[in-house]
Enzyme design. Structure first.
Site, PDB file in Angstrom:
ATOM      1  N   SER A   9      22.709  55.473  42.793  1.00  0.00           N
ATOM      2  CA  SER A   9      22.610  56.905  42.509  1.00  0.00           C
ATOM      3  C   SER A   9      23.955  57.406  42.009  1.00  0.00           C
ATOM      4  O   SER A   9      24.944  57.413  42.748  1.00  0.00           O
ATOM      5  CB  SER A   9      22.201  57.672  43.765  1.00  0.00           C
ATOM      6  OG  SER A   9      22.300  59.049  43.487  1.00  0.00           O
ATOM      7  N   HIS A  34      20.273  55.763  38.675  1.00  0.00           N
ATOM      8  CA  HIS A  34      19.495  56.894  39.192  1.00  0.00           C
ATOM      9  C   HIS A  34      20.278  58.178  38.949  1.00  0.00           C
ATOM     10  O   HIS A  34      21.438  58.311  39.354  1.00  0.00           O
ATOM     11  CB  HIS A  34      19.244  56.673  40.688  1.00  0.00           C
ATOM     12  CG  HIS A  34      18.355  57.683  41.326  1.00  0.00           C
ATOM     13  ND1 HIS A  34      16.977  57.664  41.198  1.00  0.00           N
ATOM     14  CD2 HIS A  34      18.642  58.752  42.117  1.00  0.00           C
ATOM     15  CE1 HIS A  34      16.462  58.670  41.881  1.00  0.00           C
ATOM     16  NE2 HIS A  34      17.441  59.357  42.439  1.00  0.00           N
ATOM     17  N   HIS A  67      15.570  61.833  38.393  1.00  0.00           N
ATOM     18  CA  HIS A  67      14.872  62.396  39.552  1.00  0.00           C
ATOM     19  C   HIS A  67      15.052  63.910  39.494  1.00  0.00           C
ATOM     20  O   HIS A  67      16.147  64.415  39.725  1.00  0.00           O
ATOM     21  CB  HIS A  67      15.475  61.769  40.824  1.00  0.00           C
ATOM     22  CG  HIS A  67      14.942  62.323  42.094  1.00  0.00           C
ATOM     23  ND1 HIS A  67      15.578  62.110  43.306  1.00  0.00           N
ATOM     24  CD2 HIS A  67      13.828  63.054  42.378  1.00  0.00           C
ATOM     25  CE1 HIS A  67      14.879  62.712  44.269  1.00  0.00           C
ATOM     26  NE2 HIS A  67      13.822  63.298  43.728  1.00  0.00           N
ATOM     27  N   MET A  69      14.794  67.367  40.784  1.00  0.00           N
ATOM     28  CA  MET A  69      14.622  68.220  41.960  1.00  0.00           C
ATOM     29  C   MET A  69      14.702  69.660  41.496  1.00  0.00           C
ATOM     30  O   MET A  69      15.695  70.370  41.733  1.00  0.00           O
ATOM     31  CB  MET A  69      15.692  67.864  42.996  1.00  0.00           C
ATOM     32  CG  MET A  69      15.369  66.567  43.714  1.00  0.00           C
ATOM     33  SD  MET A  69      16.802  65.803  44.480  1.00  0.00           S
ATOM     34  CE  MET A  69      17.444  64.912  43.071  1.00  0.00           C
ATOM     35  N   MET A 142      10.816  60.061  49.320  1.00  0.00           N
ATOM     36  CA  MET A 142      12.129  60.512  49.798  1.00  0.00           C
ATOM     37  C   MET A 142      12.299  60.106  51.258  1.00  0.00           C
ATOM     38  O   MET A 142      11.426  60.365  52.097  1.00  0.00           O
ATOM     39  CB  MET A 142      12.267  62.035  49.680  1.00  0.00           C
ATOM     40  CG  MET A 142      12.455  62.567  48.267  1.00  0.00           C
ATOM     41  SD  MET A 142      13.797  61.798  47.331  1.00  0.00           S
ATOM     42  CE  MET A 142      15.254  62.224  48.313  1.00  0.00           C
ATOM     43  N   GLY A 147      18.639  66.648  48.067  1.00  0.00           N
ATOM     44  CA  GLY A 147      19.719  67.610  47.837  1.00  0.00           C
ATOM     45  C   GLY A 147      21.106  67.002  47.869  1.00  0.00           C
ATOM     46  O   GLY A 147      21.952  67.373  47.065  1.00  0.00           O
ATOM     47  N   PHE A 148      21.320  66.065  48.783  1.00  0.00           N
ATOM     48  CA  PHE A 148      22.680  65.541  48.950  1.00  0.00           C
ATOM     49  C   PHE A 148      22.681  64.046  49.240  1.00  0.00           C
ATOM     50  O   PHE A 148      21.736  63.540  49.851  1.00  0.00           O
ATOM     51  CB  PHE A 148      23.388  66.259  50.116  1.00  0.00           C
ATOM     52  CG  PHE A 148      23.514  67.735  49.886  1.00  0.00           C
ATOM     53  CD1 PHE A 148      24.603  68.252  49.191  1.00  0.00           C
ATOM     54  CD2 PHE A 148      22.532  68.606  50.337  1.00  0.00           C
ATOM     55  CE1 PHE A 148      24.706  69.619  48.959  1.00  0.00           C
ATOM     56  CE2 PHE A 148      22.623  69.975  50.104  1.00  0.00           C
ATOM     57  CZ  PHE A 148      23.724  70.481  49.410  1.00  0.00           C
ATOM     58  N   GLY A 149      23.742  63.383  48.789  1.00  0.00           N
ATOM     59  CA  GLY A 149      23.938  61.982  49.140  1.00  0.00           C
ATOM     60  C   GLY A 149      24.506  61.881  50.547  1.00  0.00           C
ATOM     61  O   GLY A 149      24.877  62.888  51.155  1.00  0.00           O
ATOM     62  N   GLY A 150      24.533  60.667  51.062  1.00  0.00           N
ATOM     63  CA  GLY A 150      25.208  60.408  52.337  1.00  0.00           C
ATOM     64  C   GLY A 150      24.459  60.839  53.588  1.00  0.00           C
ATOM     65  O   GLY A 150      25.063  60.950  54.650  1.00  0.00           O
ATOM     66  N   ASP A 176      14.508  56.599  48.364  1.00  0.00           N
ATOM     67  CA  ASP A 176      15.745  57.295  47.985  1.00  0.00           C
ATOM     68  C   ASP A 176      16.277  58.080  49.181  1.00  0.00           C
ATOM     69  O   ASP A 176      15.603  59.000  49.656  1.00  0.00           O
ATOM     70  CB  ASP A 176      15.415  58.237  46.807  1.00  0.00           C
ATOM     71  CG  ASP A 176      16.621  58.992  46.272  1.00  0.00           C
ATOM     72  OD1 ASP A 176      17.751  58.720  46.712  1.00  0.00           O
ATOM     73  OD2 ASP A 176      16.399  59.862  45.400  1.00  0.00           O
ATOM     74  N   GLY A 177      17.482  57.692  49.612  1.00  0.00           N
ATOM     75  CA  GLY A 177      18.142  58.426  50.695  1.00  0.00           C
ATOM     76  C   GLY A 177      18.470  57.523  51.867  1.00  0.00           C
ATOM     77  O   GLY A 177      17.567  57.011  52.527  1.00  0.00           O
ATOM     78  N   GLY A 178      19.776  57.288  52.063  1.00  0.00           N
ATOM     79  CA  GLY A 178      20.209  56.512  53.227  1.00  0.00           C
ATOM     80  C   GLY A 178      19.948  55.017  53.143  1.00  0.00           C
ATOM     81  O   GLY A 178      19.969  54.333  54.158  1.00  0.00           O
ATOM     82  N   GLY A 198      23.163  55.357  46.905  1.00  0.00           N
ATOM     83  CA  GLY A 198      24.341  56.073  46.432  1.00  0.00           C
ATOM     84  C   GLY A 198      25.580  55.698  47.216  1.00  0.00           C
ATOM     85  O   GLY A 198      26.371  54.849  46.805  1.00  0.00           O
ATOM     86  N   SER A 199      25.724  56.301  48.401  1.00  0.00           N
ATOM     87  CA  SER A 199      26.968  56.102  49.132  1.00  0.00           C
ATOM     88  C   SER A 199      27.175  54.654  49.567  1.00  0.00           C
ATOM     89  O   SER A 199      28.314  54.186  49.604  1.00  0.00           O
ATOM     90  CB  SER A 199      27.061  57.061  50.316  1.00  0.00           C
ATOM     91  OG  SER A 199      25.829  57.218  50.926  1.00  0.00           O
TER      92      SER A 199
HETATM   93  C1  DX5 Z   1      19.337  63.047  47.343  1.00  0.00           C
HETATM   94  C2  DX5 Z   1      19.258  62.228  46.092  1.00  0.00           C
HETATM   95  C3  DX5 Z   1      19.673  60.822  46.248  1.00  0.00           C
HETATM   96  C4  DX5 Z   1      21.067  60.598  46.778  1.00  0.00           C
HETATM   97  C5  DX5 Z   1      21.024  59.342  47.589  1.00  0.00           C
HETATM   98  O1  DX5 Z   1      18.668  64.232  47.139  1.00  0.00           O
HETATM   99  O2  DX5 Z   1      17.918  62.233  45.579  1.00  0.00           O
HETATM  100  O3  DX5 Z   1      19.427  60.070  45.061  1.00  0.00           O
HETATM  101  O4  DX5 Z   1      22.041  60.487  45.793  1.00  0.00           O
HETATM  102  O5  DX5 Z   1      22.276  59.133  48.165  1.00  0.00           O
HETATM  103  P1  DX5 Z   1      22.492  58.164  49.391  1.00  0.00           P
HETATM  104  O6  DX5 Z   1      22.100  56.775  48.985  1.00  0.00           O
HETATM  105  O7  DX5 Z   1      23.954  58.294  49.683  1.00  0.00           O
HETATM  106  O8  DX5 Z   1      21.643  58.648  50.536  1.00  0.00           O
HETATM  107 ZN    ZN Z   2      17.415  60.900  43.890  1.00  0.00          ZN
END
Ligand code: DX5
Ligand code: ZN
Length: 224
Positions: A9, A34, A67, A69, A142, A147-150, A176-178, A198-199
């Site tokens: 991501s 992504h 993606h 949102m 999801m 909304g946010f990474g990490g 997607d997510g964590g 992502g992270s």
């Molecule tokens: C969150 C995004 C993700 C996010 C995932 O809303 O859709 O794509 O970047 O980040 P990680 O892998 O750090 O959870």
């Molecule tokens: Zn995403």
């Protein structure tokens, strides 16, 4: 057999150096990039839009897995198609009245249509979009609130992935997510094959190692 697709991501990348970050991820073995498109209505965050996709496209031939949102995904189809997006995944919560038109438009612009659902949305809501005569080609489950990474992976979302995989053996199922080395076993064994991370990738000292571990776990799960 469904193929693993590992999609770092870019939300966790250095946005000031997006082109070189994209190139680095491809060199590290990423299949897709992504791209999280948000504009503070559907989710409380603001990221990138079509102009950035267009700029990045000039530097890479990689598959850009977008993606959306946003509350009005239809408005983004034409600009993103022109910008060079590869996949266009919209949210089922934002397309209740117009998903048929959306899927048709996305395909007509040469992009791969996908549908995503938030943690609180029941999986049954996406079944009509998969079973339609003009179906979506990917479902993005999801595993955090968008909304946010990490954020922390929600293991209870694996029931949705299992239900989808049982019903649709050859569907691309993305999570997607964590996602990272400590959560990939759960996602892969439930049946996910497209992995957004992502992270865990950008925060790693050896991103190539993380990407190959994610891929191998998906391959092993789908072989057994
Ligand atoms: C969150 C995004 C993700 C996010 C995932 O809303 O859709 O794509 O970047 O980040 P990680 O892998 O750090 O959870
Ligand atoms: Zn995403």
């Amino acid at each position: 057999m469904v193929k693993p697709k590992i999609a770092p991501s870019m939300l966790s990348s250095d946005f000031a150096n997006l082109a070189s970050e994209a190139e680095r991820m491809i060199r590290c073995g990423a299949d897709w990039l992504h791209m999280d498109i948000m504009y503070s209505h559907f989710v409380p965050n603001l990221t990138i839009g079509a102009p950035v996709i267009e700029s990045l496209r000039k530097h890479t031939e990689a598959y850009l897995d977008c993606h959306l949102m946003v509350t009005n995904p239809l408005d983004y189809v034409e600009p993103l198609g022109k910008a060079g997006a590869s996949g266009f995944t919209f949210h089922v919560e934002a397309s209740k009245d117009n998903w048929r038109e959306l899927v048709q438009q996305i395909k007509s612009k040469g992009m791969k249509p996908g549908v995503s659902l938030k943690p609180g949305t029941p999986i049954e809501e996406v079944y009509p979009l998969i079973e339609d005569e003009n179906p979506v080609e990917m479902v993005l489950v999801m595993t955090v609130e968008p909304g946010f990474g990490g954020q922390k992976f929600m293991p209870e979302m694996m029931d949705k992935v299992r239900a989808l995989r049982k019903k649709y053996p050859s569907l691309d199922i993305e999570v997607d997510g964590g996602l990272g080395p400590s959560t990939i076993d759960l996602a892969a064994s439930a049946g996910a094959n497209c992995i957004v991370a992502g992270s865990s990738v950008f925060g790693a000292s050896d991103p190539a190692h993380v990407i190959s571990l994610l891929r191998k776990t998906v391959e092993d799960a789908h072989r057994s």
